[in-house]
Motif scaffolding. Structure first.
Motif, PDB file in Angstrom:
ATOM      1  N   HIS A   6       0.855  -1.181   0.000  1.00 48.30           N
ATOM      2  CA  HIS A   6       0.000   0.000   0.000  1.00 48.30           C
ATOM      3  C   HIS A   6       0.896   1.238   0.000  1.00 48.30           C
ATOM      4  CE1 HIS A   6      -3.674  -2.277   0.908  1.00 48.30           C
ATOM      5  NE2 HIS A   6      -2.862  -3.054   1.623  1.00 48.30           N
ATOM      6  N   ARG A   8       1.493   5.152   0.244  1.00 48.48           N
ATOM      7  CA  ARG A   8       0.859   6.296   0.882  1.00 48.48           C
ATOM      8  C   ARG A   8       1.677   7.555   0.629  1.00 48.48           C
ATOM      9  NH1 ARG A   8      -3.144   3.387   1.005  1.00 48.48           N
ATOM     10  NH2 ARG A   8      -3.844   2.312   2.867  1.00 48.48           N
ATOM     11  N   ASN A  13       4.804   3.922   3.060  1.00 49.78           N
ATOM     12  CA  ASN A  13       4.108   2.738   2.566  1.00 49.78           C
ATOM     13  C   ASN A  13       4.015   1.704   3.676  1.00 49.78           C
ATOM     14  OD1 ASN A  13       6.354   0.674   2.450  1.00 49.78           O
ATOM     15  ND2 ASN A  13       7.225   2.240   1.126  1.00 49.78           N
TER      16      ASN A  13
END
Length: 161
Positions: A6, A8, A13
């Motif tokens: 993921h 960010r 992350n």
């Protein structure tokens, strides 16, 4: 290995998943969780649990990393006429310095202290199977030459454009 990343932002992350190793009849699953968290403009805290944590400081072309890590491997060998497994475990602390001279050339120097090491064979008749390995310092030097773009540069080129 199965996992999920993921993103960010450019420096933040997190990821998680499970990896598995199969060696000489033994399946070893290994869950993991990790990520990167910026602390101010020049510091980043990285973690991959349960294996590694570190703190990075980046300024222009220099990167300094200080951290701790646990490592290990398992390898099957032929011992006399039977298969045996050789297992190695280690815990260490380290400091690393990387300097990027140009887009294509960089050097890295790392030094640390291995505070725990263990070497072990699966049980064999009348043979010592566990060996204590003394703690020790280590130093390594590496040079990198990059031809073309890095994997992250290629990914971000496609994401940003």
């Amino acid at each position: 290995m199965v996992g999920q990343l993921h993103l960010r932002g450019l420096k933040r992350n997190f990821f998680y998943g499970i990896a598995a190793t199969y060696s000489d009849g033994l399946l070893i699953p290994s869950p993991f969780f990790g990520g990167s968290e910026p602390i101010g403009e020049k510091f980043v805290f990285n973690y991959t649990l349960p294996a590694q944590i570190n703190l990075q400081y980046k300024d222009n072309n220099a990167l300094v990393t200080v951290g701790a890590s646990f490592d290990g491997y398992r390898n099957g060998i032929l011992y006399i006429t039977k298969r045996k497994n050789l297992n190695y475990y280690a815990g260490l602390t380290y400091a690393s310095f990387r300097y990027k001279f140009s887009k294509t050339f960089m050097v890295r120097v790392e030094g640390g202290y291995i505070f725990y090491q263990k070497l072990q064979y699966t049980k064999t008749d009348n043979v010592v199977t566990k060996f204590a390995v003394n703690p020790s310092p280590y130093v390594q030097v590496g040079f990198s030459v990059i031809f073309g773009k890095t994997l992250w540069e290629k990914i971000f080129d496609n994401v940003i454009t």
